[in-house]
Enzyme design. Structure first.
Site, PDB file in Angstrom:
ATOM      1  N   HIS A  10       0.422  -2.737  15.070  1.00  0.00           N
ATOM      2  CA  HIS A  10       0.536  -2.484  13.637  1.00  0.00           C
ATOM      3  C   HIS A  10      -0.637  -1.684  13.084  1.00  0.00           C
ATOM      4  O   HIS A  10      -0.458  -0.768  12.283  1.00  0.00           O
ATOM      5  CB  HIS A  10       0.644  -3.800  12.857  1.00  0.00           C
ATOM      6  CG  HIS A  10       1.842  -4.607  13.196  1.00  0.00           C
ATOM      7  ND1 HIS A  10       1.826  -5.567  14.194  1.00  0.00           N
ATOM      8  CD2 HIS A  10       3.097  -4.596  12.684  1.00  0.00           C
ATOM      9  CE1 HIS A  10       3.022  -6.123  14.268  1.00  0.00           C
ATOM     10  NE2 HIS A  10       3.810  -5.558  13.371  1.00  0.00           N
ATOM     11  N   GLU A  80      -4.925  -8.653  14.949  1.00  0.00           N
ATOM     12  CA  GLU A  80      -5.142  -7.419  15.694  1.00  0.00           C
ATOM     13  C   GLU A  80      -6.585  -6.939  15.615  1.00  0.00           C
ATOM     14  O   GLU A  80      -7.091  -6.349  16.592  1.00  0.00           O
ATOM     15  CB  GLU A  80      -4.153  -6.359  15.227  1.00  0.00           C
ATOM     16  CG  GLU A  80      -2.708  -6.769  15.504  1.00  0.00           C
ATOM     17  CD  GLU A  80      -1.685  -5.666  15.299  1.00  0.00           C
ATOM     18  OE1 GLU A  80      -2.077  -4.523  14.983  1.00  0.00           O
ATOM     19  OE2 GLU A  80      -0.476  -5.953  15.472  1.00  0.00           O
ATOM     20  N   ARG A 168       4.056 -17.004 -13.491  1.00  0.00           N
ATOM     21  CA  ARG A 168       4.241 -15.849 -14.379  1.00  0.00           C
ATOM     22  C   ARG A 168       5.725 -15.646 -14.692  1.00  0.00           C
ATOM     23  O   ARG A 168       6.574 -15.872 -13.837  1.00  0.00           O
ATOM     24  CB  ARG A 168       3.727 -14.573 -13.720  1.00  0.00           C
ATOM     25  CG  ARG A 168       2.235 -14.395 -13.687  1.00  0.00           C
ATOM     26  CD  ARG A 168       1.925 -12.999 -13.146  1.00  0.00           C
ATOM     27  NE  ARG A 168       0.514 -12.688 -13.218  1.00  0.00           N
ATOM     28  CZ  ARG A 168      -0.352 -12.914 -12.243  1.00  0.00           C
ATOM     29  NH1 ARG A 168       0.074 -13.463 -11.115  1.00  0.00           N
ATOM     30  NH2 ARG A 168      -1.624 -12.594 -12.377  1.00  0.00           N
ATOM     31  N   ARG A 222      -5.313 -16.168 -16.950  1.00  0.00           N
ATOM     32  CA  ARG A 222      -4.016 -16.804 -17.077  1.00  0.00           C
ATOM     33  C   ARG A 222      -3.967 -17.794 -18.229  1.00  0.00           C
ATOM     34  O   ARG A 222      -2.931 -17.954 -18.861  1.00  0.00           O
ATOM     35  CB  ARG A 222      -3.645 -17.488 -15.755  1.00  0.00           C
ATOM     36  CG  ARG A 222      -3.516 -16.529 -14.567  1.00  0.00           C
ATOM     37  CD  ARG A 222      -2.439 -15.487 -14.807  1.00  0.00           C
ATOM     38  NE  ARG A 222      -1.223 -16.100 -15.278  1.00  0.00           N
ATOM     39  CZ  ARG A 222      -0.392 -16.815 -14.502  1.00  0.00           C
ATOM     40  NH1 ARG A 222      -0.649 -16.968 -13.222  1.00  0.00           N
ATOM     41  NH2 ARG A 222       0.685 -17.353 -15.018  1.00  0.00           N
TER      42      ARG A 222
END
Length: 268
Positions: A10, A80, A168, A222
């Site tokens: 990847h 990785e 949310r 928030r």
């Protein structure tokens, strides 16, 4: 550099491509904001959401790899990068403040995380703690103090969902009952912030015998329902400086033949 066959599937990195310490922003565009503070940087791979550069900051080897959004892709990055020699991971990102004492632009240094994401559950039972490495946390705190950047240390909650999972409103104003309840429960428990990767980084690093931590800038209040992209470079500056401090701490531990970092050691 090793041959192409040694490159990870990847990330497309090979042994020798990355430093032992790697910064992990989610956003590929944040890579340039990180490397422009280094002595020099060289692109070593760019594949999918993973863009990797390696260089030095004040003579200290350092790498950066973008991970994309969320724990699944962050876990791939850890797997990785570790396979090609990385040993320390520091997330550099943004977050939403749960604690009403946090202000927009402040940075939050994670010392542990609530595992609300599902990726780490694939590796170990849910009760296993997601704990940041104490030496990494100390280096991040030292950097923030030195740079005079407003910071907070505490527990982070990492979710798989930016909208419903963090309470949310989503499309059409939809909110999940679980997300709303989670926000209130975490706030009452003293959790400082929401983001989406820290818990899997800490969990995997602990399982693999590696080190991890996270520093994020508050974009969303928030509790006060405010949002502003501000102070992005604060987390970047703290992380870059922390890598230099961490290298000095590691050297001090080695010079003293100590088992671990402790208050009796000094760094140069």
């Amino acid at each position: 550099m090793e041959g192409a066959d040694d490159r990870q599937y990847h990330l497309a990195v090979a042994p020798g491509d990355v430093a032992e310490t790697v910064l992990l922003p989610g956003d590929t565009e944040r890579v340039a904001k990180i490397t422009d503070q280094w002595d020099h940087a060289t692109e070593v791979a760019s594949h999918r959401e993973y863009h990797t550069e390696t260089g030095e900051t004040n003579g200290t080897p350092i790498s950066v790899t973008s991970t994309g959004i969320g724990s699944p892709s962050a876990a791939i990055a850890v797997e990785e990068l570790a396979a090609v020699g990385a040993t320390t991971f520091i997330r550099v990102g943004s977050c939403g403040a749960i604690d009403p004492e946090l202000e927009l632009g402040d940075v939050v240094i994670t010392r542990g995380a609530v595992r609300v994401e599902g990726t780490s559950d694939e590796y170990v039972r849910e009760s296993y703690p997601a704990v940041a490495d104490e030496r990494v946390v100390t280096a991040l705190v030292t950097a923030a103090e030195e740079l005079n950047i407003p910071y907070h240390v505490g527990i982070t909650a990492s979710t798989d969902s930016f909208y419903a999972g963090q309470g949310r409103p989503g499309f059409g104003g939809y909110q999940s009952a679980a997300g709303i309840d989670r926000f209130e429960a975490l706030k009452n428990a003293g959790v400082r912030n929401f983001e989406m990767e820290a818990s899997v980084l800490c969990t995997l690093s602990s399982l693999f015998g590696l080190r991890a931590g996270a520093v994020c800038t508050v974009y969303a209040d928030r509790a006060g329902n405010e949002f502003e992209v501000t102070g992005q470079r604060r987390a970047v500056r703290v992380a870059n400086r922390a890598v230099e401090i961490l290298a000095a701490m590691d050297q001090a531990v080695a010079d003293a033949d100590a088992e671990r970092w402790h208050a009796g050691l000094t760094i140069k």
